[in-house]
Write a protein that holds these residues in place. Structure first.
Motif, PDB file in Angstrom:
ATOM      1  N   PHE A   1       0.827  -1.202   0.000  1.00  0.00           N
ATOM      2  CA  PHE A   1       0.000   0.000   0.000  1.00  0.00           C
ATOM      3  C   PHE A   1       0.862   1.253   0.000  1.00  0.00           C
ATOM      4  O   PHE A   1       0.503   2.263  -0.612  1.00  0.00           O
ATOM      5  N   GLY A   2       1.998   1.210   0.648  1.00  0.00           N
ATOM      6  CA  GLY A   2       2.921   2.346   0.617  1.00  0.00           C
ATOM      7  C   GLY A   2       3.402   2.625  -0.793  1.00  0.00           C
ATOM      8  O   GLY A   2       3.476   3.789  -1.220  1.00  0.00           O
ATOM      9  N   ALA A   3       3.727   1.566  -1.546  1.00  0.00           N
ATOM     10  CA  ALA A   3       4.170   1.745  -2.927  1.00  0.00           C
ATOM     11  C   ALA A   3       3.045   2.323  -3.789  1.00  0.00           C
ATOM     12  O   ALA A   3       3.283   3.181  -4.640  1.00  0.00           O
ATOM     13  N   LEU A   4       1.818   1.866  -3.558  1.00  0.00           N
ATOM     14  CA  LEU A   4       0.685   2.424  -4.308  1.00  0.00           C
ATOM     15  C   LEU A   4       0.467   3.894  -3.961  1.00  0.00           C
ATOM     16  O   LEU A   4       0.170   4.709  -4.833  1.00  0.00           O
ATOM     17  N   LYS A   5       0.610   4.245  -2.700  1.00  0.00           N
ATOM     18  CA  LYS A   5       0.429   5.640  -2.284  1.00  0.00           C
ATOM     19  C   LYS A   5       1.500   6.548  -2.888  1.00  0.00           C
ATOM     20  O   LYS A   5       1.236   7.707  -3.190  1.00  0.00           O
ATOM     21  N   LYS A   6       2.700   6.020  -3.092  1.00  0.00           N
ATOM     22  CA  LYS A   6       3.748   6.814  -3.746  1.00  0.00           C
ATOM     23  C   LYS A   6       3.387   7.111  -5.191  1.00  0.00           C
ATOM     24  O   LYS A   6       3.682   8.180  -5.705  1.00  0.00           O
ATOM     25  N   ARG A   7       2.758   6.150  -5.849  1.00  0.00           N
ATOM     26  CA  ARG A   7       2.439   6.304  -7.269  1.00  0.00           C
ATOM     27  C   ARG A   7       1.158   7.099  -7.487  1.00  0.00           C
ATOM     28  O   ARG A   7       1.049   7.849  -8.445  1.00  0.00           O
TER      29      ARG A   7
ATOM     30  N   TYR B   1      -9.629   0.094  -6.917  1.00  0.00           N
ATOM     31  CA  TYR B   1      -9.533  -0.826  -8.050  1.00  0.00           C
ATOM     32  C   TYR B   1      -8.878  -0.163  -9.250  1.00  0.00           C
ATOM     33  O   TYR B   1      -8.075  -0.772  -9.948  1.00  0.00           O
ATOM     34  N   THR B   2      -9.233   1.092  -9.499  1.00  0.00           N
ATOM     35  CA  THR B   2      -8.639   1.812 -10.622  1.00  0.00           C
ATOM     36  C   THR B   2      -7.126   1.919 -10.462  1.00  0.00           C
ATOM     37  O   THR B   2      -6.367   1.653 -11.407  1.00  0.00           O
ATOM     38  N   CYS B   3      -6.685   2.295  -9.267  1.00  0.00           N
ATOM     39  CA  CYS B   3      -5.242   2.409  -9.012  1.00  0.00           C
ATOM     40  C   CYS B   3      -4.546   1.057  -9.158  1.00  0.00           C
ATOM     41  O   CYS B   3      -3.453   0.965  -9.720  1.00  0.00           O
ATOM     42  N   LEU B   4      -5.187  -0.008  -8.672  1.00  0.00           N
ATOM     43  CA  LEU B   4      -4.603  -1.349  -8.787  1.00  0.00           C
ATOM     44  C   LEU B   4      -4.509  -1.789 -10.241  1.00  0.00           C
ATOM     45  O   LEU B   4      -3.485  -2.328 -10.676  1.00  0.00           O
ATOM     46  N   ILE B   5      -5.564  -1.547 -10.990  1.00  0.00           N
ATOM     47  CA  ILE B   5      -5.561  -1.940 -12.403  1.00  0.00           C
ATOM     48  C   ILE B   5      -4.497  -1.169 -13.166  1.00  0.00           C
ATOM     49  O   ILE B   5      -3.725  -1.752 -13.948  1.00  0.00           O
ATOM     50  N   LEU B   6      -4.437   0.139 -12.944  1.00  0.00           N
ATOM     51  CA  LEU B   6      -3.419   0.946 -13.622  1.00  0.00           C
ATOM     52  C   LEU B   6      -2.014   0.501 -13.235  1.00  0.00           C
ATOM     53  O   LEU B   6      -1.123   0.411 -14.087  1.00  0.00           O
ATOM     54  N   HIS B   7      -1.823   0.215 -11.966  1.00  0.00           N
ATOM     55  CA  HIS B   7      -0.504  -0.253 -11.514  1.00  0.00           C
ATOM     56  C   HIS B   7      -0.131  -1.555 -12.223  1.00  0.00           C
ATOM     57  O   HIS B   7       0.977  -1.697 -12.736  1.00  0.00           O
TER      58      HIS B   7
ATOM     59  N   MET C   1      -1.262  -2.671 -15.035  1.00  0.00           N
ATOM     60  CA  MET C   1      -1.039  -2.405 -16.461  1.00  0.00           C
ATOM     61  C   MET C   1       0.371  -1.849 -16.682  1.00  0.00           C
ATOM     62  O   MET C   1       1.041  -2.238 -17.651  1.00  0.00           O
ATOM     63  N   ILE C   2       0.820  -0.967 -15.812  1.00  0.00           N
ATOM     64  CA  ILE C   2       2.165  -0.410 -15.933  1.00  0.00           C
ATOM     65  C   ILE C   2       3.207  -1.504 -15.776  1.00  0.00           C
ATOM     66  O   ILE C   2       4.152  -1.605 -16.564  1.00  0.00           O
ATOM     67  N   ILE C   3       3.034  -2.357 -14.767  1.00  0.00           N
ATOM     68  CA  ILE C   3       3.970  -3.461 -14.524  1.00  0.00           C
ATOM     69  C   ILE C   3       3.998  -4.401 -15.727  1.00  0.00           C
ATOM     70  O   ILE C   3       5.058  -4.823 -16.186  1.00  0.00           O
ATOM     71  N   GLU C   4       2.809  -4.723 -16.264  1.00  0.00           N
ATOM     72  CA  GLU C   4       2.741  -5.615 -17.431  1.00  0.00           C
ATOM     73  C   GLU C   4       3.410  -4.976 -18.639  1.00  0.00           C
ATOM     74  O   GLU C   4       4.157  -5.628 -19.375  1.00  0.00           O
TER      75      GLU C   4
ATOM     76  N   ASP D   1       6.639  -6.234  -7.759  1.00  0.00           N
ATOM     77  CA  ASP D   1       6.246  -7.609  -8.065  1.00  0.00           C
ATOM     78  C   ASP D   1       5.279  -8.130  -7.016  1.00  0.00           C
ATOM     79  O   ASP D   1       4.307  -8.801  -7.333  1.00  0.00           O
ATOM     80  N   PHE D   2       5.539  -7.811  -5.750  1.00  0.00           N
ATOM     81  CA  PHE D   2       4.652  -8.267  -4.697  1.00  0.00           C
ATOM     82  C   PHE D   2       3.280  -7.633  -4.832  1.00  0.00           C
ATOM     83  O   PHE D   2       2.268  -8.288  -4.664  1.00  0.00           O
ATOM     84  N   ILE D   3       3.258  -6.346  -5.173  1.00  0.00           N
ATOM     85  CA  ILE D   3       1.977  -5.660  -5.329  1.00  0.00           C
ATOM     86  C   ILE D   3       1.161  -6.318  -6.428  1.00  0.00           C
ATOM     87  O   ILE D   3      -0.026  -6.562  -6.263  1.00  0.00           O
ATOM     88  N   VAL D   4       1.800  -6.633  -7.529  1.00  0.00           N
ATOM     89  CA  VAL D   4       1.102  -7.295  -8.630  1.00  0.00           C
ATOM     90  C   VAL D   4       0.536  -8.620  -8.156  1.00  0.00           C
ATOM     91  O   VAL D   4      -0.638  -8.926  -8.355  1.00  0.00           O
ATOM     92  N   MET D   5       1.354  -9.422  -7.495  1.00  0.00           N
ATOM     93  CA  MET D   5       0.925 -10.730  -7.032  1.00  0.00           C
ATOM     94  C   MET D   5      -0.220 -10.600  -6.032  1.00  0.00           C
ATOM     95  O   MET D   5      -1.231 -11.285  -6.135  1.00  0.00           O
ATOM     96  N   PHE D   6      -0.094  -9.681  -5.072  1.00  0.00           N
ATOM     97  CA  PHE D   6      -1.094  -9.521  -4.020  1.00  0.00           C
ATOM     98  C   PHE D   6      -2.421  -9.050  -4.594  1.00  0.00           C
ATOM     99  O   PHE D   6      -3.466  -9.597  -4.298  1.00  0.00           O
ATOM    100  N   PHE D   7      -2.384  -8.053  -5.464  1.00  0.00           N
ATOM    101  CA  PHE D   7      -3.619  -7.482  -5.942  1.00  0.00           C
ATOM    102  C   PHE D   7      -4.252  -8.290  -7.053  1.00  0.00           C
ATOM    103  O   PHE D   7      -5.464  -8.225  -7.234  1.00  0.00           O
ATOM    104  N   GLU D   8      -3.497  -9.084  -7.778  1.00  0.00           N
ATOM    105  CA  GLU D   8      -4.127  -9.999  -8.718  1.00  0.00           C
ATOM    106  C   GLU D   8      -4.880 -11.068  -7.942  1.00  0.00           C
ATOM    107  O   GLU D   8      -5.916 -11.537  -8.376  1.00  0.00           O
ATOM    108  N   PHE D   9      -4.386 -11.410  -6.767  1.00  0.00           N
ATOM    109  CA  PHE D   9      -5.105 -12.349  -5.903  1.00  0.00           C
ATOM    110  C   PHE D   9      -6.420 -11.736  -5.458  1.00  0.00           C
ATOM    111  O   PHE D   9      -7.460 -12.392  -5.449  1.00  0.00           O
ATOM    112  N   LEU D  10      -6.421 -10.445  -5.115  1.00  0.00           N
ATOM    113  CA  LEU D  10      -7.644  -9.782  -4.655  1.00  0.00           C
ATOM    114  C   LEU D  10      -8.671  -9.635  -5.768  1.00  0.00           C
ATOM    115  O   LEU D  10      -9.864  -9.673  -5.524  1.00  0.00           O
ATOM    116  N   MET D  11      -8.178  -9.417  -6.978  1.00  0.00           N
ATOM    117  CA  MET D  11      -9.097  -9.145  -8.072  1.00  0.00           C
ATOM    118  C   MET D  11      -9.553 -10.456  -8.635  1.00  0.00           C
ATOM    119  O   MET D  11     -10.505 -10.876  -8.917  1.00  0.00           O
TER     120      MET D  11
END
Length: 174
Positions: free
Chosen positions: A50-56, A77-83, A85-88, A164-174
């Motif tokens: 969440f800290g990394a998402l808040k920075k972005r 959800y919008t922030c997670l999806i955009l994040h 997409m950027i990682i991908e 990488d962790f954020i992607v893994m964690f939030f893909e699990f949530l979605m």
């Protein structure tokens, strides 16, 4: 034992409700010590994510209580999806996106007076809180492949960056 409510990993300042899983202040025995380390590590990883998402995303830094739960969920959800997409796009995604997968719609929960009071009593049940935590202690103790090191190993194949962790964690949530 099946549990009725989802739960959150929290620190010691939260009350003993069945929806919160707190660590032990002074754990006695190897089972509780292992649980404490696993719970604290998972909490730390989620806080870093969440800290990394808040920075972005600046919108996640601002107090937004006035927006309402539904709007906050849409923003998150919008922030997670955009994040993701950027990682991908950068070629750092750790799993593929499935365009055919559908996410089920959720319906708002409407609770009347007596039902609300019953749910409140259930959530505040300290016996259920302790039962859940003890069941999780036993479950975690039985899992053999949990890495208890607080610091990543020198083996680069086992390391995940925060992104990488954020992607893994939030893909699990979605």
């Amino acid at each position: 034992m099946p549990y009725k409510y989802d739960y959150y990993l929290v620190d010691g300042i939260y009350p003993e409700y069945v929806v919160f899983v707190k660590s032990f202040t002074c754990p006695h025995g190897s089972r509780r010590k292992k649980f404490k380390r696993v719970q604290e590590r998972a909490r730390k990883d989620v806080e870093h994510a969440f800290g990394a998402l808040k920075k972005r995303w600046l919108i996640l830094k601002k107090p937004t209580v006035h927006l309402g739960e539904e709007k906050l969920q849409e923003i998150m959800y919008t922030c997670l999806i955009l994040h993701n997409m950027i990682i991908e796009d950068e070629g750092r995604a750790i799993c593929a996106f499935d365009e055919e997968e559908t996410i089920p719609e959720t319906q708002p929960i409407k609770i009347g007076g007596e039902e609300y009071m019953n749910r409140r009593v259930e959530i505040r049940c300290t016996e259920a809180f302790h039962n859940l935590r003890n069941d999780l202690v036993e479950h975690i103790y039985g899992v053999q492949n949990i890495n208890l090191n607080f610091y990543p190993s020198d083996d680069s194949e086992d390391e995940f960056s925060n992104n990488d962790f954020i992607v893994m964690f939030f893909e699990f949530l979605m």
